[in-house]
Design a protein around this motif. Structure first.
Motif, PDB file in Angstrom:
ATOM      1  N   ASN A   9       0.876  -1.169   0.000  1.00  0.00           N
ATOM      2  CA  ASN A   9       0.000   0.000   0.000  1.00  0.00           C
ATOM      3  C   ASN A   9       0.915   1.222   0.000  1.00  0.00           C
ATOM      4  OD1 ASN A   9      -1.880   2.028   0.426  1.00  0.00           O
ATOM      5  ND2 ASN A   9      -3.003   0.906   1.999  1.00  0.00           N
ATOM      6  N   PRO A  10       1.382   1.640  -1.184  1.00  0.00           N
ATOM      7  CA  PRO A  10       2.486   2.612  -1.257  1.00  0.00           C
ATOM      8  C   PRO A  10       2.321   3.858  -0.404  1.00  0.00           C
ATOM      9  CG  PRO A  10       2.027   1.734  -3.425  1.00  0.00           C
ATOM     10  CD  PRO A  10       0.947   1.214  -2.520  1.00  0.00           C
ATOM     11  N   LYS A  11       1.173   4.517  -0.489  1.00  0.00           N
ATOM     12  CA  LYS A  11       1.028   5.783   0.233  1.00  0.00           C
ATOM     13  C   LYS A  11       1.011   5.577   1.744  1.00  0.00           C
ATOM     14  CE  LYS A  11      -1.550  10.140   0.104  1.00  0.00           C
ATOM     15  NZ  LYS A  11      -1.777  10.273   1.551  1.00  0.00           N
ATOM     16  N   ALA A  12       0.296   4.573   2.213  1.00  0.00           N
ATOM     17  CA  ALA A  12       0.209   4.330   3.654  1.00  0.00           C
ATOM     18  C   ALA A  12       1.506   3.738   4.201  1.00  0.00           C
ATOM     19  CB  ALA A  12      -0.962   3.406   3.955  1.00  0.00           C
ATOM     20  N   ASP A  13       2.085   2.780   3.464  1.00  0.00           N
ATOM     21  CA  ASP A  13       3.291   2.103   3.953  1.00  0.00           C
ATOM     22  C   ASP A  13       4.513   3.003   3.929  1.00  0.00           C
ATOM     23  OD1 ASP A  13       1.681  -0.091   4.243  1.00  0.00           O
ATOM     24  OD2 ASP A  13       2.386  -1.124   2.448  1.00  0.00           O
ATOM     25  N   MET A  14       4.483   4.045   3.079  1.00  0.00           N
ATOM     26  CA  MET A  14       5.588   4.999   3.029  1.00  0.00           C
ATOM     27  C   MET A  14       5.851   5.608   4.409  1.00  0.00           C
ATOM     28  SD  MET A  14       5.798   8.601   0.904  1.00  0.00           S
ATOM     29  CE  MET A  14       5.415   7.830  -0.650  1.00  0.00           C
ATOM     30  N   LEU A  15       4.787   5.826   5.162  1.00  0.00           N
ATOM     31  CA  LEU A  15       4.933   6.409   6.498  1.00  0.00           C
ATOM     32  C   LEU A  15       5.824   5.543   7.375  1.00  0.00           C
ATOM     33  CD1 LEU A  15       2.179   7.999   8.678  1.00  0.00           C
ATOM     34  CD2 LEU A  15       3.702   6.295   9.680  1.00  0.00           C
ATOM     35  N   TRP A  16       5.567   4.220   7.383  1.00  0.00           N
ATOM     36  CA  TRP A  16       6.320   3.322   8.263  1.00  0.00           C
ATOM     37  C   TRP A  16       7.765   3.165   7.808  1.00  0.00           C
ATOM     38  CZ3 TRP A  16       3.589   3.198  12.348  1.00  0.00           C
ATOM     39  CH2 TRP A  16       2.197   3.222  12.266  1.00  0.00           C
ATOM     40  N   VAL A  17       7.964   3.115   6.494  1.00  0.00           N
ATOM     41  CA  VAL A  17       9.332   3.022   5.970  1.00  0.00           C
ATOM     42  C   VAL A  17      10.126   4.268   6.339  1.00  0.00           C
ATOM     43  CG1 VAL A  17      10.745   2.844   3.883  1.00  0.00           C
ATOM     44  CG2 VAL A  17       8.631   1.512   4.077  1.00  0.00           C
ATOM     45  N   ALA A  18       9.525   5.433   6.166  1.00  0.00           N
ATOM     46  CA  ALA A  18      10.213   6.692   6.481  1.00  0.00           C
ATOM     47  C   ALA A  18      10.451   6.845   7.974  1.00  0.00           C
ATOM     48  CB  ALA A  18       9.394   7.869   5.958  1.00  0.00           C
ATOM     49  N   ALA A  19       9.458   6.464   8.782  1.00  0.00           N
ATOM     50  CA  ALA A  19       9.574   6.636  10.232  1.00  0.00           C
ATOM     51  C   ALA A  19      10.577   5.670  10.861  1.00  0.00           C
ATOM     52  CB  ALA A  19       8.207   6.447  10.891  1.00  0.00           C
ATOM     53  N   ALA A  20      10.932   4.602  10.150  1.00  0.00           N
ATOM     54  CA  ALA A  20      11.826   3.592  10.718  1.00  0.00           C
ATOM     55  C   ALA A  20      13.192   4.168  11.090  1.00  0.00           C
ATOM     56  CB  ALA A  20      12.002   2.436   9.729  1.00  0.00           C
ATOM     57  N   GLY A  21      13.706   5.083  10.269  1.00  0.00           N
ATOM     58  CA  GLY A  21      15.021   5.660  10.552  1.00  0.00           C
ATOM     59  C   GLY A  21      15.045   6.490  11.822  1.00  0.00           C
ATOM     60  N   PRO A  22      14.186   7.520  11.934  1.00  0.00           N
ATOM     61  CA  PRO A  22      14.146   8.303  13.172  1.00  0.00           C
ATOM     62  C   PRO A  22      13.797   7.468  14.398  1.00  0.00           C
ATOM     63  CG  PRO A  22      13.042   9.483  11.411  1.00  0.00           C
ATOM     64  CD  PRO A  22      13.352   8.119  10.872  1.00  0.00           C
ATOM     65  N   PHE A  23      12.923   6.463  14.224  1.00  0.00           N
ATOM     66  CA  PHE A  23      12.579   5.605  15.361  1.00  0.00           C
ATOM     67  C   PHE A  23      13.801   4.827  15.841  1.00  0.00           C
ATOM     68  CE2 PHE A  23      11.077   1.543  17.123  1.00  0.00           C
ATOM     69  CZ  PHE A  23      10.309   2.013  18.181  1.00  0.00           C
ATOM     70  N   THR A  24      14.626   4.380  14.898  1.00  0.00           N
ATOM     71  CA  THR A  24      15.861   3.680  15.270  1.00  0.00           C
ATOM     72  C   THR A  24      16.791   4.611  16.033  1.00  0.00           C
ATOM     73  OG1 THR A  24      15.678   2.227  13.348  1.00  0.00           O
ATOM     74  CG2 THR A  24      17.853   2.406  14.357  1.00  0.00           C
ATOM     75  N   ASN A  25      16.882   5.867  15.612  1.00  0.00           N
ATOM     76  CA  ASN A  25      17.686   6.842  16.356  1.00  0.00           C
ATOM     77  C   ASN A  25      17.138   7.073  17.758  1.00  0.00           C
ATOM     78  OD1 ASN A  25      18.071   8.460  13.256  1.00  0.00           O
ATOM     79  ND2 ASN A  25      19.773   7.575  14.388  1.00  0.00           N
ATOM     80  N   LEU A  26      15.823   7.068  17.896  1.00  0.00           N
ATOM     81  CA  LEU A  26      15.208   7.201  19.220  1.00  0.00           C
ATOM     82  C   LEU A  26      15.610   6.039  20.124  1.00  0.00           C
ATOM     83  CD1 LEU A  26      13.168   8.383  21.269  1.00  0.00           C
ATOM     84  CD2 LEU A  26      11.379   7.106  20.068  1.00  0.00           C
ATOM     85  N   ILE A  27      15.528   4.821  19.605  1.00  0.00           N
ATOM     86  CA  ILE A  27      15.892   3.639  20.396  1.00  0.00           C
ATOM     87  C   ILE A  27      17.367   3.684  20.786  1.00  0.00           C
ATOM     88  CG2 ILE A  27      16.086   1.121  20.358  1.00  0.00           C
ATOM     89  CD1 ILE A  27      13.222   2.227  20.597  1.00  0.00           C
ATOM     90  N   MET A  28      18.229   4.090  19.834  1.00  0.00           N
ATOM     91  CA  MET A  28      19.661   4.167  20.148  1.00  0.00           C
ATOM     92  C   MET A  28      19.939   5.254  21.180  1.00  0.00           C
ATOM     93  SD  MET A  28      21.849   3.377  16.675  1.00  0.00           S
ATOM     94  CE  MET A  28      20.821   4.267  15.501  1.00  0.00           C
ATOM     95  N   ALA A  29      19.245   6.385  21.085  1.00  0.00           N
ATOM     96  CA  ALA A  29      19.425   7.445  22.080  1.00  0.00           C
ATOM     97  C   ALA A  29      19.052   6.937  23.474  1.00  0.00           C
ATOM     98  CB  ALA A  29      18.583   8.660  21.715  1.00  0.00           C
ATOM     99  N   LEU A  30      17.966   6.184  23.568  1.00  0.00           N
ATOM    100  CA  LEU A  30      17.563   5.609  24.851  1.00  0.00           C
ATOM    101  C   LEU A  30      18.605   4.615  25.351  1.00  0.00           C
ATOM    102  CD1 LEU A  30      13.751   5.022  24.158  1.00  0.00           C
ATOM    103  CD2 LEU A  30      14.737   6.685  25.748  1.00  0.00           C
ATOM    104  N   GLY A  31      19.152   3.814  24.428  1.00  0.00           N
ATOM    105  CA  GLY A  31      20.188   2.857  24.812  1.00  0.00           C
ATOM    106  C   GLY A  31      21.440   3.535  25.359  1.00  0.00           C
ATOM    107  N   TRP A  32      21.869   4.593  24.688  1.00  0.00           N
ATOM    108  CA  TRP A  32      23.038   5.342  25.160  1.00  0.00           C
ATOM    109  C   TRP A  32      22.741   6.032  26.489  1.00  0.00           C
ATOM    110  CZ3 TRP A  32      27.649   4.366  23.503  1.00  0.00           C
ATOM    111  CH2 TRP A  32      27.883   4.014  22.174  1.00  0.00           C
ATOM    112  N   ALA A  33      21.498   6.481  26.681  1.00  0.00           N
ATOM    113  CA  ALA A  33      21.115   7.112  27.943  1.00  0.00           C
ATOM    114  C   ALA A  33      21.200   6.113  29.096  1.00  0.00           C
ATOM    115  CB  ALA A  33      19.702   7.686  27.845  1.00  0.00           C
ATOM    116  N   ILE A  34      20.749   4.894  28.846  1.00  0.00           N
ATOM    117  CA  ILE A  34      20.835   3.844  29.879  1.00  0.00           C
ATOM    118  C   ILE A  34      22.292   3.536  30.193  1.00  0.00           C
ATOM    119  CG2 ILE A  34      20.380   1.398  30.334  1.00  0.00           C
ATOM    120  CD1 ILE A  34      17.795   1.769  28.652  1.00  0.00           C
TER     121      ILE A  34
END
Length: 219
Positions: free
Chosen positions: A93-118
């Motif tokens: 579903n190109p238009k809807a799935d684009m959101l999840w593909v794009a958000a994956a990068g910043p979300f990964t940075n969020l998880i890594m930031a939390l990991g470094w904080a711990i």
């Protein structure tokens, strides 16, 4: 020179992980939603060597660190990896799935930031040793570079991830018009950077995110 070497040693691993895993995440999520392009190109991997861009991953961050260490110049430390190829038309579903593909990068940075904080918290409350201060500095660098990449990429400007998220969320008649900005996105970003507008936008957001991280780990 010693200060530059120390800065490079502290920042190298956080920068490498933040940039390359950001790109790998796009490929993983794209494959999940039906696009095998990155997989066929061998880019769905945690091996950073497959994602390194000589300029964006190595030269640009190292140059910013060098200027900061040698001349006391301030600035936003950022960089980029080789973009993971994604064919949005092959998503289920190109238009809807684009959101999840794009958000994956910043979300990964969020998880890594939390990991470094711990990790920062563990080093802070642990038994002091020879590696305590370097570990604290590396963890702080990890929080900073991931905060910068997350906030920067969420700006609603194609081809940044935030721009693609906006295209996914906008109604069709507005989405295609907004998507036409993509060829001009990088020049616009450079203008904002060199005029100081980008820093004025990003620094309050980055500082707010760092404050939240500090509150979460109790510092």
């Amino acid at each position: 020179m010693d200060s530059l070497i120390s800065a490079l040693a502290i920042w190298a691993l956080p920068v490498l992980l933040a940039i390359t895993l950001h790109e790998a995440a796009h490929g993983y999520v794209a494959r999940h939603f039906g696009d095998p392009t990155a997989d066929l190109a061998g880019r769905i991997t945690l091996n950073p060597l497959r994602h390194i861009d000589p300029v964006g991953t190595l030269l640009v961050p190292a140059s910013i660190l060098a200027l900061s260490s040698l001349f006391g110049a301030g600035g936003i430390l950022f960089g980029w990896a080789k973009p993971v190829p994604v064919n949005f038309s092959r998503l289920r579903n190109p238009k809807a799935d684009m959101l999840w593909v794009a958000a994956a990068g910043p979300f990964t940075n969020l998880i890594m930031a939390l990991g470094w904080a711990i990790l920062f918290r563990i080093a802070l409350v642990g038994e002091p040793g020879a590696y305590t201060l370097p570990l604290l500095k590396m963890a702080d660098a990890g929080m900073q570079i991931n905060a910068v990449l997350m906030v920067l990429n969420l700006l609603p400007l194609p081809p940044l991830d935030g721009g693609r998220i906006a295209v996914s969320l906008l109604p069709h008649h507005l989405a295609w018009r907004f998507a036409r900005l993509e060829p001009y996105g990088f020049p616009i970003l450079l203008v904002l950077l060199f005029t100081g507008v980008l820093g004025a936008i990003l620094w309050p957001l980055i500082a707010g995110f760092r404050f939240v991280l500090g509150a979460l780990i109790g510092i």
